[in-house]
Design a protein around this motif. Structure first.
Motif, mmCIF file in Angstrom:
data_model
loop_
_atom_site.group_PDB
_atom_site.id
_atom_site.type_symbol
_atom_site.label_atom_id
_atom_site.label_comp_id
_atom_site.label_asym_id
_atom_site.label_seq_id
_atom_site.Cartn_x
_atom_site.Cartn_y
_atom_site.Cartn_z
ATOM 1 N N ASP A 209 -37.084 11.886 -26.000
ATOM 2 C CA ASP A 209 -38.350 11.173 -26.127
ATOM 3 C C ASP A 209 -38.092 9.833 -26.807
ATOM 4 O O ASP A 209 -37.017 9.592 -27.369
ATOM 5 N N ASN A 210 -39.089 8.986 -26.774
ATOM 6 C CA ASN A 210 -39.053 7.709 -27.484
ATOM 7 C C ASN A 210 -39.542 7.989 -28.898
ATOM 8 O O ASN A 210 -40.752 8.081 -29.134
ATOM 9 N N THR A 211 -38.622 8.128 -29.837
ATOM 10 C CA THR A 211 -38.994 8.529 -31.196
ATOM 11 C C THR A 211 -39.655 7.413 -31.989
ATOM 12 O O THR A 211 -40.064 7.633 -33.122
ATOM 13 N N ARG B 223 -38.791 13.201 -15.803
ATOM 14 C CA ARG B 223 -39.902 12.811 -16.670
ATOM 15 C C ARG B 223 -40.938 13.930 -16.629
ATOM 16 O O ARG B 223 -41.309 14.396 -15.551
ATOM 17 N N ALA C 53 -43.816 11.780 -30.830
ATOM 18 C CA ALA C 53 -42.596 12.144 -30.094
ATOM 19 C C ALA C 53 -42.344 13.646 -30.184
ATOM 20 O O ALA C 53 -42.503 14.259 -31.236
ATOM 21 N N LYS C 54 -41.943 14.229 -29.061
ATOM 22 C CA LYS C 54 -41.714 15.679 -28.993
ATOM 23 C C LYS C 54 -40.255 16.034 -28.712
ATOM 24 O O LYS C 54 -39.922 17.190 -28.517
ATOM 25 N N TYR D 220 -42.837 8.933 -22.310
ATOM 26 C CA TYR D 220 -41.384 8.823 -22.395
ATOM 27 C C TYR D 220 -40.670 10.162 -22.533
ATOM 28 O O TYR D 220 -39.496 10.193 -22.871
ATOM 29 N N LEU D 221 -41.356 11.255 -22.325
ATOM 30 C CA LEU D 221 -40.761 12.572 -22.513
ATOM 31 C C LEU D 221 -39.954 12.960 -21.262
ATOM 32 O O LEU D 221 -40.482 12.955 -20.158
#
Length: 139
Positions: free
Chosen positions: A27-29, A7, A34-35, A12-13
């Protein structure tokens, strides 16, 4: 085969790294900033990459001249309890060059029926289908 996941922010990345040190960012899109790509998107990428490697390898052995190669992958998902697994996946390959369309189609068939470990992982629960276009014509 082994990967590590770390992490890298407070949300969430995640950074995933393979044994050779190569990385992808997840990531959590569903979040607006989100990245990275979602885990389910990486599944579609893996199908395209696995079969792409097979097809290029087969066609190179047949001395076909590949000047361009790309793919588009669409996954249809279904609701199963709280999860949304894939029901079906369609891969469209776009090849440019001095390529016999019959050989390109046969290479894709061999990939999906025999060689591609990623698409084989989905059997029999997910239908994986493909289309091949050579120089803008459907093979």
């Amino acid at each position: 085969m082994k990967i590590t996941l770390n992490r890298i922010n407070d949300d969430y990345l995640f950074e995933c790294t393979n044994a050779a040190g190569n990385k992808i960012i997840l990531d959590n899109t569903s979040q607006p900033d989100a990245k990275g790509v979602s885990p389910m998107e990486t599944v579609l990428m893996a199908v395209a990459g696995c079969s792409g490697i097979d097809i290029v390898s087969i066609l190179k052995k047949q001395r076909q001249v590949i000047e361009g190669f790309s793919a588009e992958v669409e996954g249809e998902r279904i609701q199963v309890d709280e999860a949304k697994p894939f029901r079906s996946i369609l891969v469209k390959f776009f090849l440019q060059g001095v390529i016999d369309p019959k050989k390109a189609l046969k290479a894709a068939e061999l990939s999906f029926k025999k060689y591609c470990s990623v698409s084989k992982t989905f059997e029999p629960n997910v239908t994986v289908s493909y289309e091949v276009f050579v120089n803008n014509e459907k093979a």
